[in-house]
Motif scaffolding. Structure first.
Motif, PDB file in Angstrom:
ATOM      1  N   GLU A  39     -14.853  -1.399   5.859  1.00  0.00           N
ATOM      2  CA  GLU A  39     -14.584  -0.020   6.258  1.00  0.00           C
ATOM      3  C   GLU A  39     -15.793   0.532   6.991  1.00  0.00           C
ATOM      4  OE1 GLU A  39     -14.507   2.870   2.999  1.00  0.00           O
ATOM      5  OE2 GLU A  39     -15.342   1.311   1.719  1.00  0.00           O
ATOM      6  N   GLY A  40     -15.599   1.670   7.654  1.00  0.00           N
ATOM      7  CA  GLY A  40     -16.698   2.304   8.359  1.00  0.00           C
ATOM      8  C   GLY A  40     -16.248   2.868   9.688  1.00  0.00           C
ATOM      9  N   THR A  41     -17.140   2.778  10.679  1.00  0.00           N
ATOM     10  CA  THR A  41     -16.861   3.334  11.996  1.00  0.00           C
ATOM     11  C   THR A  41     -17.308   2.356  13.077  1.00  0.00           C
ATOM     12  OG1 THR A  41     -18.978   4.498  11.891  1.00  0.00           O
ATOM     13  CG2 THR A  41     -17.013   5.762  11.287  1.00  0.00           C
ATOM     14  N   TYR A  42     -16.816   2.553  14.295  1.00  0.00           N
ATOM     15  CA  TYR A  42     -17.164   1.701  15.431  1.00  0.00           C
ATOM     16  C   TYR A  42     -17.128   2.538  16.707  1.00  0.00           C
ATOM     17  CZ  TYR A  42     -12.168   1.643  16.434  1.00  0.00           C
ATOM     18  OH  TYR A  42     -10.884   2.009  16.731  1.00  0.00           O
ATOM     19  N   LEU A  43     -17.759   2.046  17.756  1.00  0.00           N
ATOM     20  CA  LEU A  43     -17.800   2.724  19.045  1.00  0.00           C
ATOM     21  C   LEU A  43     -16.846   2.039  20.015  1.00  0.00           C
ATOM     22  CD1 LEU A  43     -19.355   4.949  20.661  1.00  0.00           C
ATOM     23  CD2 LEU A  43     -20.791   3.096  21.504  1.00  0.00           C
ATOM     24  N   ALA A  44     -16.062   2.826  20.740  1.00  0.00           N
ATOM     25  CA  ALA A  44     -15.114   2.284  21.712  1.00  0.00           C
ATOM     26  C   ALA A  44     -15.011   3.262  22.883  1.00  0.00           C
ATOM     27  CB  ALA A  44     -13.748   2.081  21.064  1.00  0.00           C
ATOM     28  N   ARG A  45     -14.245   2.874  23.890  1.00  0.00           N
ATOM     29  CA  ARG A  45     -13.983   3.752  25.026  1.00  0.00           C
ATOM     30  C   ARG A  45     -12.577   4.327  24.907  1.00  0.00           C
ATOM     31  NH1 ARG A  45     -16.696   2.556  30.046  1.00  0.00           N
ATOM     32  NH2 ARG A  45     -15.582   4.380  30.826  1.00  0.00           N
ATOM     33  N   ALA A  46     -12.458   5.622  25.162  1.00  0.00           N
ATOM     34  CA  ALA A  46     -11.156   6.290  25.157  1.00  0.00           C
ATOM     35  C   ALA A  46     -10.376   5.880  26.405  1.00  0.00           C
ATOM     36  CB  ALA A  46     -11.344   7.799  25.144  1.00  0.00           C
ATOM     37  N   ILE A  58     -15.742   7.480  18.629  1.00  0.00           N
ATOM     38  CA  ILE A  58     -16.034   6.848  17.353  1.00  0.00           C
ATOM     39  C   ILE A  58     -14.698   6.664  16.642  1.00  0.00           C
ATOM     40  CG2 ILE A  58     -17.210   7.052  15.136  1.00  0.00           C
ATOM     41  CD1 ILE A  58     -19.265   6.952  17.258  1.00  0.00           C
ATOM     42  N   GLY A  59     -14.385   5.431  16.294  1.00  0.00           N
ATOM     43  CA  GLY A  59     -13.161   5.136  15.568  1.00  0.00           C
ATOM     44  C   GLY A  59     -13.479   4.831  14.111  1.00  0.00           C
ATOM     45  N   ALA A  60     -12.494   4.933  13.283  1.00  0.00           N
ATOM     46  CA  ALA A  60     -12.658   4.654  11.855  1.00  0.00           C
ATOM     47  C   ALA A  60     -11.971   3.343  11.493  1.00  0.00           C
ATOM     48  CB  ALA A  60     -12.070   5.785  11.018  1.00  0.00           C
ATOM     49  N   VAL A  61     -12.633   2.561  10.658  1.00  0.00           N
ATOM     50  CA  VAL A  61     -12.066   1.322  10.130  1.00  0.00           C
ATOM     51  C   VAL A  61     -11.563   1.646   8.733  1.00  0.00           C
ATOM     52  CG1 VAL A  61     -12.521  -1.062   9.455  1.00  0.00           C
ATOM     53  CG2 VAL A  61     -13.711  -0.078  11.416  1.00  0.00           C
ATOM     54  N   SER A  62     -10.269   1.472   8.525  1.00  0.00           N
ATOM     55  CA  SER A  62      -9.692   1.772   7.222  1.00  0.00           C
ATOM     56  C   SER A  62      -9.850   0.579   6.280  1.00  0.00           C
ATOM     57  CB  SER A  62      -8.213   2.118   7.376  1.00  0.00           C
ATOM     58  OG  SER A  62      -7.516   1.030   7.952  1.00  0.00           O
ATOM     59  N   ARG A  63      -9.837   0.852   5.007  1.00  0.00           N
ATOM     60  CA  ARG A  63      -9.891  -0.223   4.016  1.00  0.00           C
ATOM     61  C   ARG A  63      -8.670  -1.118   4.197  1.00  0.00           C
ATOM     62  NH1 ARG A  63     -13.583  -0.313   0.296  1.00  0.00           N
ATOM     63  NH2 ARG A  63     -12.291  -1.557  -1.072  1.00  0.00           N
ATOM     64  N   GLY A  64      -8.840  -2.382   3.873  1.00  0.00           N
ATOM     65  CA  GLY A  64      -7.783  -3.366   4.077  1.00  0.00           C
ATOM     66  C   GLY A  64      -6.535  -3.117   3.261  1.00  0.00           C
ATOM     67  N   LYS A  65      -5.424  -3.550   3.799  1.00  0.00           N
ATOM     68  CA  LYS A  65      -4.166  -3.530   3.063  1.00  0.00           C
ATOM     69  C   LYS A  65      -4.283  -4.485   1.887  1.00  0.00           C
ATOM     70  CE  LYS A  65      -0.645  -4.171   5.853  1.00  0.00           C
ATOM     71  NZ  LYS A  65       0.231  -4.515   6.956  1.00  0.00           N
ATOM     72  N   THR A 138     -22.016   0.965  17.268  1.00  0.00           N
ATOM     73  CA  THR A 138     -23.121   0.392  18.028  1.00  0.00           C
ATOM     74  C   THR A 138     -23.778   1.503  18.858  1.00  0.00           C
ATOM     75  OG1 THR A 138     -21.593  -0.170  19.804  1.00  0.00           O
ATOM     76  CG2 THR A 138     -22.094  -1.903  18.202  1.00  0.00           C
ATOM     77  N   THR A 139     -24.954   1.227  19.348  1.00  0.00           N
ATOM     78  CA  THR A 139     -25.656   2.165  20.228  1.00  0.00           C
ATOM     79  C   THR A 139     -25.517   1.651  21.653  1.00  0.00           C
ATOM     80  OG1 THR A 139     -27.242   2.662  18.483  1.00  0.00           O
ATOM     81  CG2 THR A 139     -27.881   3.239  20.733  1.00  0.00           C
ATOM     82  N   PRO A 140     -24.885   2.438  22.526  1.00  0.00           N
ATOM     83  CA  PRO A 140     -24.696   1.950  23.899  1.00  0.00           C
ATOM     84  C   PRO A 140     -26.025   1.864  24.646  1.00  0.00           C
ATOM     85  CG  PRO A 140     -23.891   4.195  23.675  1.00  0.00           C
ATOM     86  CD  PRO A 140     -24.296   3.743  22.310  1.00  0.00           C
ATOM     87  N   THR A 141     -26.101   0.903  25.523  1.00  0.00           N
ATOM     88  CA  THR A 141     -27.286   0.758  26.370  1.00  0.00           C
ATOM     89  C   THR A 141     -27.331   1.914  27.368  1.00  0.00           C
ATOM     90  OG1 THR A 141     -26.121  -0.552  28.026  1.00  0.00           O
ATOM     91  CG2 THR A 141     -27.174  -1.768  26.199  1.00  0.00           C
ATOM     92  N   ARG A 142     -28.458   2.106  27.981  1.00  0.00           N
ATOM     93  CA  ARG A 142     -28.604   3.146  29.007  1.00  0.00           C
ATOM     94  C   ARG A 142     -27.629   2.879  30.159  1.00  0.00           C
ATOM     95  NH1 ARG A 142     -29.338   7.943  30.591  1.00  0.00           N
ATOM     96  NH2 ARG A 142     -30.638   8.296  32.403  1.00  0.00           N
TER      97      ARG A 142
END
Length: 154
Positions: A39-46, A58-65, A138-142
């Motif tokens: 679980e947690g969060t991740y970075l993505a592009r809309a 920022i997206g959320a990772v849900s706990r597993g089924k 993650t932290t995006p690069t410049r």
């Protein structure tokens, strides 16, 4: 799943993806390492209404089924682990590898989804799994930040 050596598209069946071509080119020297998260969060592009890429999200990772790979791996009790699926296995392990499991289907493209899972047999997907119980964006690069601001691909 672009690096997996077997990808079955729900609409089109088996598809030749990048992992397929890497396995074809390098044989057993290609090691497809899958990623599974607790679980947690991740970075993505809309995705914009015109299907172009937009800002970071920022997206959320849900706990597993209940019947999911992440749930199975959380039961081990470690915050992180690397599972090599190429090692010799007992018949019980081979059966586990052949039983479809829910895997997180998260991408670098952010999509709102009520079901962020896909069902796969591990034996037809990858050679190993890296598992992390908790994840953070993650932290995006410049360069990535500038590309997003300019609305260009990177």
């Amino acid at each position: 799943f672009h690096l997996a050596f077997g990808y079955e598209d729900p609409a089109h069946g088996m598809a030749a993806n990048m992992g397929h071509y890497l396995r074809e080119r390098f044989g057993s020297r290609y090691y497809a390492l899958g990623l599974e998260l607790g679980e947690g969060t991740y970075l993505a592009r809309a995705v914009q209404p015109d299907n172009t890429l937009g800002d970071f999200r920022i997206g959320a990772v849900s706990r597993g089924k209940e019947v999911s790979l992440s749930n199975d791996l959380e039961r081990v009790g470690l915050d992180a682990l690397l599972l090599d699926l190429r090692c010799p296995a007992s018949s019980a392990v081979r059966q586990w590898l052949s039983t479809p499991r829910a895997l997180h289907a998260i991408s670098w493209v952010y999509r709102e989804s009520a079901n962020p899972y896909t069902e796969r047999e591990l034996r037809n997907t990858c050679d190993g799994i890296a598992f992390f119980r908790y994840t953070h964006p993650t932290t995006p690069t410049r360069n990535a930040q500038l590309s997003v601001a300019a609305r260009t691909a990177y």
